[in-house]
Scaffold this motif. Structure first.
Motif, PDB file in Angstrom:
ATOM      1  N   GLN A 153       0.739  -1.088  -0.067  1.00  0.00           N
ATOM      2  CA  GLN A 153      -0.203  -0.352  -0.652  1.00  0.00           C
ATOM      3  C   GLN A 153       0.427   1.414  -0.172  1.00  0.00           C
ATOM      4  OE1 GLN A 153      -0.372   2.428   2.317  1.00  0.00           O
ATOM      5  NE2 GLN A 153      -1.948   3.660   1.659  1.00  0.00           N
ATOM      6  N   ILE A 154       1.665   0.732   1.116  1.00  0.00           N
ATOM      7  CA  ILE A 154       2.499   2.583   0.934  1.00  0.00           C
ATOM      8  C   ILE A 154       3.398   2.278  -0.737  1.00  0.00           C
ATOM      9  CG2 ILE A 154       4.545   3.416   2.193  1.00  0.00           C
ATOM     10  CD1 ILE A 154       3.972   1.277   5.084  1.00  0.00           C
ATOM     11  N   LYS A 155       4.381   1.099  -1.179  1.00  0.00           N
ATOM     12  CA  LYS A 155       4.975   1.626  -2.279  1.00  0.00           C
ATOM     13  C   LYS A 155       3.876   1.936  -2.869  1.00  0.00           C
ATOM     14  CE  LYS A 155       8.180  -2.224  -1.043  1.00  0.00           C
ATOM     15  NZ  LYS A 155       9.118  -2.697  -2.162  1.00  0.00           N
ATOM     16  N   VAL A 156       2.491   1.527  -3.562  1.00  0.00           N
ATOM     17  CA  VAL A 156       1.887   1.922  -4.252  1.00  0.00           C
ATOM     18  C   VAL A 156       1.376   3.522  -4.172  1.00  0.00           C
ATOM     19  CG1 VAL A 156      -0.701   2.108  -5.096  1.00  0.00           C
ATOM     20  CG2 VAL A 156       0.456   0.064  -4.511  1.00  0.00           C
ATOM     21  N   GLN A 157       1.559   4.224  -3.012  1.00  0.00           N
ATOM     22  CA  GLN A 157       1.104   5.586  -2.784  1.00  0.00           C
ATOM     23  C   GLN A 157       2.071   6.006  -3.015  1.00  0.00           C
ATOM     24  OE1 GLN A 157      -2.440   6.552  -1.981  1.00  0.00           O
ATOM     25  NE2 GLN A 157      -0.762   8.144  -3.055  1.00  0.00           N
ATOM     26  N   THR A 158       4.037   6.019  -2.980  1.00  0.00           N
ATOM     27  CA  THR A 158       4.732   6.404  -3.641  1.00  0.00           C
ATOM     28  C   THR A 158       4.678   6.327  -5.049  1.00  0.00           C
ATOM     29  OG1 THR A 158       5.438   5.602  -1.278  1.00  0.00           O
ATOM     30  CG2 THR A 158       7.253   6.603  -3.048  1.00  0.00           C
ATOM     31  N   ALA A 159       5.015   5.387  -5.490  1.00  0.00           N
ATOM     32  CA  ALA A 159       4.941   5.304  -6.717  1.00  0.00           C
ATOM     33  C   ALA A 159       4.282   6.400  -7.504  1.00  0.00           C
ATOM     34  CB  ALA A 159       4.659   3.918  -7.201  1.00  0.00           C
ATOM     35  N   LEU A 160       2.385   6.129  -7.299  1.00  0.00           N
ATOM     36  CA  LEU A 160       1.652   7.218  -7.597  1.00  0.00           C
ATOM     37  C   LEU A 160       2.256   8.914  -7.174  1.00  0.00           C
ATOM     38  CD1 LEU A 160      -1.646   5.537  -6.421  1.00  0.00           C
ATOM     39  CD2 LEU A 160      -0.702   6.041  -9.306  1.00  0.00           C
ATOM     40  N   ASN A 161       2.359   9.192  -6.371  1.00  0.00           N
ATOM     41  CA  ASN A 161       2.755   9.664  -6.123  1.00  0.00           C
ATOM     42  C   ASN A 161       4.330  11.291  -6.887  1.00  0.00           C
ATOM     43  OD1 ASN A 161       1.689  10.306  -3.815  1.00  0.00           O
ATOM     44  ND2 ASN A 161       2.477  10.150  -1.769  1.00  0.00           N
ATOM     45  N   HIS A 162       5.698  10.223  -7.341  1.00  0.00           N
ATOM     46  CA  HIS A 162       6.100  10.817  -7.528  1.00  0.00           C
ATOM     47  C   HIS A 162       5.743  10.749  -9.122  1.00  0.00           C
ATOM     48  CE1 HIS A 162       8.310  11.391  -4.939  1.00  0.00           C
ATOM     49  NE2 HIS A 162       8.493  10.711  -4.493  1.00  0.00           N
ATOM     50  N   GLY A 163       4.738   9.953  -9.921  1.00  0.00           N
ATOM     51  CA  GLY A 163       4.170   9.502 -11.581  1.00  0.00           C
ATOM     52  C   GLY A 163       4.955   8.083 -11.924  1.00  0.00           C
ATOM     53  N   LEU A 164       4.683   7.386 -11.079  1.00  0.00           N
ATOM     54  CA  LEU A 164       4.974   5.943 -11.967  1.00  0.00           C
ATOM     55  C   LEU A 164       4.068   5.424 -11.414  1.00  0.00           C
ATOM     56  CD1 LEU A 164       8.618   4.719  -9.766  1.00  0.00           C
ATOM     57  CD2 LEU A 164       8.636   5.582 -12.060  1.00  0.00           C
ATOM     58  N   LEU A 165       4.055   4.438 -12.914  1.00  0.00           N
ATOM     59  CA  LEU A 165       2.411   3.697 -13.022  1.00  0.00           C
ATOM     60  C   LEU A 165       2.622   1.805 -11.738  1.00  0.00           C
ATOM     61  CD1 LEU A 165       0.064   2.673 -14.570  1.00  0.00           C
ATOM     62  CD2 LEU A 165       1.841   1.744 -16.228  1.00  0.00           C
ATOM     63  N   PRO A 166       1.886   2.295 -11.368  1.00  0.00           N
ATOM     64  CA  PRO A 166       2.351   1.106  -9.826  1.00  0.00           C
ATOM     65  C   PRO A 166       1.384  -0.230 -10.762  1.00  0.00           C
ATOM     66  CG  PRO A 166       0.891   2.051  -8.939  1.00  0.00           C
ATOM     67  CD  PRO A 166       1.314   3.025  -9.865  1.00  0.00           C
ATOM     68  N   VAL A 167       1.768  -1.298 -10.648  1.00  0.00           N
ATOM     69  CA  VAL A 167       1.620  -2.303 -10.901  1.00  0.00           C
ATOM     70  C   VAL A 167       1.092  -3.002 -10.299  1.00  0.00           C
ATOM     71  CG1 VAL A 167       1.462  -4.273 -13.143  1.00  0.00           C
ATOM     72  CG2 VAL A 167       2.479  -2.210 -13.421  1.00  0.00           C
ATOM     73  N   LEU A 168       0.475  -2.860  -9.205  1.00  0.00           N
ATOM     74  CA  LEU A 168      -0.081  -3.919  -7.970  1.00  0.00           C
ATOM     75  C   LEU A 168      -0.093  -5.616  -8.350  1.00  0.00           C
ATOM     76  CD1 LEU A 168      -0.277  -4.211  -5.044  1.00  0.00           C
ATOM     77  CD2 LEU A 168      -2.664  -3.887  -4.942  1.00  0.00           C
ATOM     78  N   CYS A 169       0.492  -6.313  -8.087  1.00  0.00           N
ATOM     79  CA  CYS A 169       0.889  -7.970  -7.998  1.00  0.00           C
ATOM     80  C   CYS A 169      -0.068  -8.748  -6.675  1.00  0.00           C
ATOM     81  CB  CYS A 169       2.617  -8.351  -8.184  1.00  0.00           C
ATOM     82  SG  CYS A 169       3.088  -7.474  -9.841  1.00  0.00           S
ATOM     83  N   ILE A 170      -1.018  -9.395  -7.554  1.00  0.00           N
ATOM     84  CA  ILE A 170      -1.617 -10.001  -6.028  1.00  0.00           C
ATOM     85  C   ILE A 170      -1.801 -11.431  -7.047  1.00  0.00           C
ATOM     86  CG2 ILE A 170      -2.919  -8.283  -5.385  1.00  0.00           C
ATOM     87  CD1 ILE A 170      -5.528  -8.791  -6.945  1.00  0.00           C
ATOM     88  N   GLY A 171      -2.575 -13.200  -5.513  1.00  0.00           N
ATOM     89  CA  GLY A 171      -2.881 -13.423  -6.274  1.00  0.00           C
ATOM     90  C   GLY A 171      -2.562 -15.044  -5.413  1.00  0.00           C
ATOM     91  N   GLU A 172      -3.683 -16.207  -5.274  1.00  0.00           N
ATOM     92  CA  GLU A 172      -3.311 -16.983  -4.708  1.00  0.00           C
ATOM     93  C   GLU A 172      -2.297 -18.381  -4.800  1.00  0.00           C
ATOM     94  OE1 GLU A 172      -4.901 -17.029  -6.855  1.00  0.00           O
ATOM     95  OE2 GLU A 172      -5.370 -18.889  -7.987  1.00  0.00           O
ATOM     96  N   ASN A 173      -2.113 -19.524  -3.517  1.00  0.00           N
ATOM     97  CA  ASN A 173      -1.239 -19.687  -3.632  1.00  0.00           C
ATOM     98  C   ASN A 173      -2.057 -21.524  -3.722  1.00  0.00           C
ATOM     99  OD1 ASN A 173      -2.048 -20.743  -1.144  1.00  0.00           O
ATOM    100  ND2 ASN A 173       0.084 -19.347  -0.098  1.00  0.00           N
ATOM    101  N   LEU A 174      -1.015 -22.042  -4.192  1.00  0.00           N
ATOM    102  CA  LEU A 174      -1.918 -23.272  -4.657  1.00  0.00           C
ATOM    103  C   LEU A 174      -2.996 -24.290  -3.016  1.00  0.00           C
ATOM    104  CD1 LEU A 174      -2.635 -25.574  -6.911  1.00  0.00           C
ATOM    105  CD2 LEU A 174      -0.663 -27.060  -5.751  1.00  0.00           C
ATOM    106  N   GLU A 175      -2.356 -24.112  -1.928  1.00  0.00           N
ATOM    107  CA  GLU A 175      -3.250 -24.233  -1.530  1.00  0.00           C
ATOM    108  C   GLU A 175      -3.802 -23.570  -0.680  1.00  0.00           C
ATOM    109  OE1 GLU A 175      -1.390 -23.480   2.877  1.00  0.00           O
ATOM    110  OE2 GLU A 175      -0.608 -25.335   2.581  1.00  0.00           O
ATOM    111  N   GLU A 176      -4.260 -22.335  -1.088  1.00  0.00           N
ATOM    112  CA  GLU A 176      -5.588 -21.322  -0.759  1.00  0.00           C
ATOM    113  C   GLU A 176      -6.201 -21.611  -2.302  1.00  0.00           C
ATOM    114  OE1 GLU A 176      -2.951 -17.351   1.190  1.00  0.00           O
ATOM    115  OE2 GLU A 176      -3.181 -17.704  -1.030  1.00  0.00           O
ATOM    116  N   ARG A 177      -5.627 -22.094  -3.536  1.00  0.00           N
ATOM    117  CA  ARG A 177      -7.495 -22.379  -4.280  1.00  0.00           C
ATOM    118  C   ARG A 177      -7.445 -23.633  -4.008  1.00  0.00           C
ATOM    119  NH1 ARG A 177      -9.501 -21.827  -9.523  1.00  0.00           N
ATOM    120  NH2 ARG A 177      -8.171 -19.912  -9.532  1.00  0.00           N
TER     121      ARG A 177
END
Ligand code: PEP
Length: 274
Positions: free
Chosen positions: A113-137
């Motif tokens: 969350q901090i990194k996304v906001q920091t990237a936005l503040n400095h004009g970088l496009l944040p690409v937030l990576c998410i996803g479940e592991n096998l156990e969770e699926r």
């Protein structure tokens, strides 16, 4: 397919991870220079190669991204690289919360969350990576995991009209050769867009590009891209072979035209890559 989907310019991102060298840079540059694509393309090399690639690719349509960004602005943080430094170097986007960083470097939703906001503040496009592991699926809690990663990773985010990307990368598909089926991926992407609508509003959710990552190849790229809510691809292993990566980019470009993105259309916004 709705009118909004046409407006989301497709994007392909290469994640080289801790791979590559001068040879790969040279062959990649040679493959991409002078070519036009109806999609935005970015390569995320190791930090040490960024400047060289930025110089070589300055007259191309390819952007450079980073694989990570510091949550700190400056100071005594050995080994870190700030969003401001990346921006000043000419970087356009940064991956945030890649599953390898979550698993091996203690990244969590709060640091993301901090990194996304920091990237936005400095004009970088944040690409937030998410996803479940096998156990969770297997435990049938994929959507719970995704919901948490989104709601915590984007908590109180101030987009201020800027762009953000989400990359759905099921952990079990990364580097395994076992990609999600297009239907499986679409189901999660649709869920992500619905949750984004709740978190950030409908109009913003329709604008945000959702990328799929996990064992993407030139063989499965087209089918994945044909799904309504898949707006691009994040490619690891296959991006280390310039010919293979080029073939993926060309397919996405062709698909973009088929999906209704007009050739030569302008980038999605000032914060978009290119
Ligand atoms: C990745 O690590 O972001 C990734 C998608 O890797 P691969 O394409 O090799 O599965």
């Amino acid at each position: 397919m709705n009118a909004q989907q046409h407006k989301r310019k497709p994007m392909v991102i290469a994640n080289w991870k801790l791979n590559g060298g001068i040879d790969l840079i040279c062959t990649s540059v040679a493959s991409f220079i002078g070519k036009h694509f109806e999609t935005q393309i970015a390569i995320c090399p190791p930090y040490i190669y960024m400047r060289d690639m930025l110089t070589f690719l300055q007259h191309s349509e390819i952007s450079i991204g980073s694989q990570n960004v510091s949550k700190f602005e400056s100071g005594a943080y050995t080994g870190e690289t700030s969003a401001q430094m990346l921006k000043q170097a000419g970087c356009k986007l940064c991956l945030i919360g890649h599953s390898e960083r979550r698993a091996m470097f203690r990244e969590n939703n709060q640091s993301c969350q901090i990194k996304v906001q920091t990237a936005l503040n400095h004009g970088l496009l944040p690409v937030l990576c998410i996803g479940e592991n096998l156990e969770e699926r297997d435990a049938n809690i994929t959507k719970d995991v995704i919901f948490r990663q989104l709601s915590e990773g984007l908590e109180n985010i101030n987009l201020d009209g800027k762009d953000l990307c989400i990359a759905y990368e099921p952990v079990w598909a990364i580097g395994t050769g076992l990609a999600a089926t297009p239907e499986m991926a679409q189901e999660v992407h649709q869920f992500i867009r619905r949750e984004l609508a709740v978190l950030l509003g409908e109009a913003t959710a329709e604008r945000i590009r959702l990328l799929y990552g996990g064992s993407v190849t030139k063989t499965n790229a087209k089918e994945l891209l044909a799904q309504t809510d898949i707006d691009g691809l994040l490619v690891g292993g296959a991006s280390l072979d310039p010919g293979h990566f080029l073939a993926i980019c060309q397919q996405v470009s062709e698909q973009a035209i088929a999906k209704g993105n007009q050739p030569g259309s302008a980038p999605q916004s000032a914060a978009s890559v290119n």
